[in-house]
Every structure is written in structure tokens, then in C-alpha cells.
Write a protein that holds these residues in place. Structure first.
Motif, PDB file in Angstrom:
ATOM      1  N   CYS A  93       0.831  -1.205   0.000  1.00  0.00           N
ATOM      2  CA  CYS A  93       0.000   0.000   0.000  1.00  0.00           C
ATOM      3  C   CYS A  93       0.868   1.259   0.000  1.00  0.00           C
ATOM      4  O   CYS A  93       1.894   1.316   0.679  1.00  0.00           O
ATOM      5  N   THR A  94       0.448   2.257  -0.762  1.00  0.00           N
ATOM      6  CA  THR A  94       1.131   3.563  -0.786  1.00  0.00           C
ATOM      7  C   THR A  94       0.083   4.668  -0.678  1.00  0.00           C
ATOM      8  O   THR A  94      -0.939   4.613  -1.375  1.00  0.00           O
ATOM      9  N   GLY A 103      -5.306   6.729   9.378  1.00  0.00           N
ATOM     10  CA  GLY A 103      -5.785   5.347   9.427  1.00  0.00           C
ATOM     11  C   GLY A 103      -6.290   4.816   8.090  1.00  0.00           C
ATOM     12  O   GLY A 103      -6.876   3.736   8.033  1.00  0.00           O
ATOM     13  N   THR A 106      -4.471   1.479   7.097  1.00  0.00           N
ATOM     14  CA  THR A 106      -4.964   0.389   7.948  1.00  0.00           C
ATOM     15  C   THR A 106      -6.365  -0.035   7.483  1.00  0.00           C
ATOM     16  O   THR A 106      -6.656  -1.232   7.367  1.00  0.00           O
TER      17      THR A 106
HETATM   18  C1  LIG Z   1       2.912   2.641   4.555  1.00  0.00           C
HETATM   19  C2  LIG Z   1       1.988   3.853   4.596  1.00  0.00           C
HETATM   20  C3  LIG Z   1       0.853   3.631   3.588  1.00  0.00           C
HETATM   21  C4  LIG Z   1       1.409   3.969   6.013  1.00  0.00           C
HETATM   22  O1  LIG Z   1       0.659   5.164   6.112  1.00  0.00           O
HETATM   23  P1  LIG Z   1       0.123   5.662   7.543  1.00  0.00           P
HETATM   24  O2  LIG Z   1      -0.559   6.940   7.324  1.00  0.00           O
HETATM   25  O3  LIG Z   1       1.227   5.590   8.542  1.00  0.00           O
HETATM   26  O4  LIG Z   1      -0.920   4.534   7.960  1.00  0.00           O
HETATM   27  P2  LIG Z   1      -2.477   4.738   8.248  1.00  0.00           P
HETATM   28  O5  LIG Z   1      -3.093   5.475   7.108  1.00  0.00           O
HETATM   29  O6  LIG Z   1      -3.048   3.427   8.600  1.00  0.00           O
HETATM   30  O7  LIG Z   1      -2.479   5.713   9.491  1.00  0.00           O
HETATM   31  C5  LIG Z   1      -2.034   5.209  10.733  1.00  0.00           C
HETATM   32  C6  LIG Z   1      -1.824   6.336  11.696  1.00  0.00           C
HETATM   33  O8  LIG Z   1      -3.002   7.143  11.730  1.00  0.00           O
HETATM   34  C7  LIG Z   1      -3.503   7.210  13.087  1.00  0.00           C
HETATM   35  N1  LIG Z   1      -4.965   7.263  12.956  1.00  0.00           N
HETATM   36  C8  LIG Z   1      -5.670   8.418  12.946  1.00  0.00           C
HETATM   37  N2  LIG Z   1      -6.973   8.143  12.766  1.00  0.00           N
HETATM   38  C9  LIG Z   1      -7.102   6.795  12.664  1.00  0.00           C
HETATM   39  C10 LIG Z   1      -8.212   5.907  12.462  1.00  0.00           C
HETATM   40  N3  LIG Z   1      -9.450   6.384  12.326  1.00  0.00           N
HETATM   41  N4  LIG Z   1      -7.987   4.582  12.383  1.00  0.00           N
HETATM   42  C11 LIG Z   1      -6.742   4.087  12.519  1.00  0.00           C
HETATM   43  N5  LIG Z   1      -5.634   4.893  12.713  1.00  0.00           N
HETATM   44  C12 LIG Z   1      -5.824   6.224  12.776  1.00  0.00           C
HETATM   45  C13 LIG Z   1      -2.964   5.970  13.760  1.00  0.00           C
HETATM   46  O9  LIG Z   1      -2.838   6.151  15.148  1.00  0.00           O
HETATM   47  C14 LIG Z   1      -1.609   5.833  13.097  1.00  0.00           C
HETATM   48  O10 LIG Z   1      -0.646   6.653  13.683  1.00  0.00           O
HETATM   49  P3  LIG Z   1       0.738   6.009  14.211  1.00  0.00           P
HETATM   50  O11 LIG Z   1       1.363   5.295  13.039  1.00  0.00           O
HETATM   51  O12 LIG Z   1       1.485   7.204  14.661  1.00  0.00           O
HETATM   52  O13 LIG Z   1       0.382   5.050  15.275  1.00  0.00           O
HETATM   53  C15 LIG Z   1       2.724   5.171   4.253  1.00  0.00           C
HETATM   54  O14 LIG Z   1       3.764   5.366   5.203  1.00  0.00           O
HETATM   55  C16 LIG Z   1       3.308   5.187   2.856  1.00  0.00           C
HETATM   56  O15 LIG Z   1       2.613   5.435   1.869  1.00  0.00           O
HETATM   57  N6  LIG Z   1       4.650   4.949   2.734  1.00  0.00           N
HETATM   58  C17 LIG Z   1       5.329   4.990   1.466  1.00  0.00           C
HETATM   59  C18 LIG Z   1       5.052   3.762   0.646  1.00  0.00           C
HETATM   60  C19 LIG Z   1       5.497   2.512   1.374  1.00  0.00           C
HETATM   61  O16 LIG Z   1       6.629   2.425   1.823  1.00  0.00           O
HETATM   62  N7  LIG Z   1       4.598   1.538   1.455  1.00  0.00           N
HETATM   63  C20 LIG Z   1       4.839   0.275   2.145  1.00  0.00           C
HETATM   64  C21 LIG Z   1       5.017  -0.796   1.178  1.00  0.00           C
HETATM   65  S1  LIG Z   1       5.402  -2.337   2.021  1.00  0.00           S
END
Ligand SMILES: CC(C)(COP(=O)(O)OP(=O)(O)OC[C@H]1O[C@@H](n2cnc3c(N)ncnc32)[C@H](O)[C@@H]1OP(=O)(O)O)[C@@H](O)C(=O)NCCC(=O)NCCS
Length: 180
Positions: A93-94, A103, A106
Motif C-alpha cells: 500500500c502507498t 488510518g 490500515t
Molecule cells: C505505509 C503507509 C501507507 C502507512 O501510512 P500511515 O498513514 O502511517 O498509515 P495509516 O493510514 O493506517 O495511518 C495510521 C496512523 O493514523 C492514526 N490514525 C488516525 N486516525 C485513525 C483511524 N481512524 N484509524 C486508525 N488509525 C488512525 C494511527 O494512530 C496511526 O498513527 P501512528 O502510526 O502514529 O500510530 C505510508 O507510510 C506510505 O505510503 N509509505 C510509502 C510507501 C510505502 O513504503 N509503502 C509500504 C510498502 S510495504
């Protein structure tokens, strides 16, 4: 094609190219990914043409566009690599940086995992750079278990990087209640 409370995961369209080009070109977003970056608008359009040829029920990668239901904005993409046996899949996911921390990733993992388990898949997996803590937190929140740490297992952007491998068996999938 796959819905969750706030998101619609749908096929990519040609008009998604400008947004895809911007977030795929962001060095922070591309840091742990093997895809080419930065990319031009023309290259983004070409990538989307390639996505249009894939079918979600066929083995290989299918890339969903992640759209916010509230305003129809494209916020990222979600890849599902269905194995030849159609019983296993790798996920990735990106999200565009403006949409981190809500979130959405997630929620997308949850929606896709629920969809694939309902389709009869036996096992889901995901691999990420061992420094990609945001990605690890998403997977762990969705119930994936860390199964392995590969030492210098991938060559990404000229650097040998450690990889974390995660897995989730369908029978361990707990459904919506697993997600906070
Ligand atoms: C991997 C990636 C998609 C994760 O994005 P993210 O925003 O951290 O993840 P989410 O969208 O699930 O958000 C989670 C955060 O939102 C917060 N949050 C806010 N509202 C929320 C809700 N309603 N439900 C769940 N979490 C929520 C959570 O607490 C969490 O914060 P934390 O990580 O500080 O604990 C992002 O970092 C990304 O695009 N990276 C670049 C591409 C990449 O490397 N992808 C991975 C390939 S393996």
C-alpha cells in the motif's frame, strides 16, 4: 470494487495520472520502494495504461486506486499480487503524504484482507524494508504477524536492505473488530 467506511478501492483511470505522478515522485514515499522515481506525467499515464490490462481475479499484480469517498479524491494505491494457485496473495500500500496519519492504509488493508479471505484465500503476506516502521505498524494493526527478517535481502536504490516478512492466515483473520 472494494469498499470500506471511508474508502473506495477501484480501477485506475487515465485522469489519475497527475496525482500518481506527484506522490510516486516524492522521495520520502519512494524511499523504501523499488519502483522508478521521480516519474513524469507521461510515465504515470503509461503505468496506468499497464494497470488497465490487469484483472483482479487473474494471477499477478492488480493495482487498486484508493479513493476518498467523501470527495472522490485519489489518495494512493493498493497492490495485490495473486499467486498462481489463487490461494495466496502479497499486498502493498502507498498513500500520498497529505493523507498519512488518518488510518486510511490500515482501513485499506483491512478491507482488502476481508475481501480476499471472503474469496477463499488461504494466506496473505507482505514484505517491507525493515526500516519502514509506518508500514510495519499498519500490518501489525491489521493482524499480520512478523515471520522473518531477511538480512540484506533486497537491493533497493543501490542499497542492500533488510526485509521484514509478514503473514496472515485466513483462519487467524479476526475481521473488523481487529482494527481500532
Ligand atoms: C505505509 C503507509 C501507507 C502507512 O501510512 P500511515 O498513514 O502511517 O498509515 P495509516 O493510514 O493506517 O495511518 C495510521 C496512523 O493514523 C492514526 N490514525 C488516525 N486516525 C485513525 C483511524 N481512524 N484509524 C486508525 N488509525 C488512525 C494511527 O494512530 C496511526 O498513527 P501512528 O502510526 O502514529 O500510530 C505510508 O507510510 C506510505 O505510503 N509509505 C510509502 C510507501 C510505502 O513504503 N509503502 C509500504 C510498502 S510495504
Amino acid at each position: 470494487m472494494i469498499e470500506s467506511p471511508r474508502l473506495l478501492l477501484r480501477r485506475f483511470r487515465p485522469d489519475d495520472a497527475p496525482v500518481l505522478a506527484v506522490y510516486r515522485s516524492d522521495p520520502d514515499i519512494a524511499r523504501y520502494q523499488s519502483w522508478a522515481s521521480p516519474i513524469t506525467l507521461t510515465e504515470a499515464a503509461e503505468i496506468i495504461r499497464g494497470y488497465a490490462e490487469a484483472q483482479p481475479e487473474a494471477p499477478g499484480w492488480f493495482q487498486y486506486a484508493i479513493e476518498l469517498k467523501v470527495d472522490g479524491r485519489l489518495i494512493g494505491d493498493f497492490g495485490v499480487d495473486l499467486h498462481e494457485n489463487r490461494l495466496q496473495a502479497d499486498l502493498g500500500c502507498t498513500l500520498a503524504p497529505a493523507h498519512h496519519g488518518h488510518g486510511y492504509a490500515t482501513e485499506a488493508v483491512h478491507a482488502v484482507a476481508g475481501h480476499l479471505v471472503a474469496q477463499g484465500l488461504h494466506r496473505l503476506s507482505a514484505h517491507c524494508d525493515a526500516r519502514n516502521t509506518d508500514s510495519m505498524r499498519v500490518l501489525e494493526r491489521a493482524g499480520f504477524r512478523l515471520e522473518g527478517h531477511g538480512i540484506e535481502a533486497e537491493l533497493i536504490r543501490g542499497e542492500w536492505t533488510d526485509t521484514h516478512s509478514y503473514g496472515l492466515l485466513a483462519r487467524h483473520w479476526k475481521g473488523p473488530s481487529a482494527i481500532a
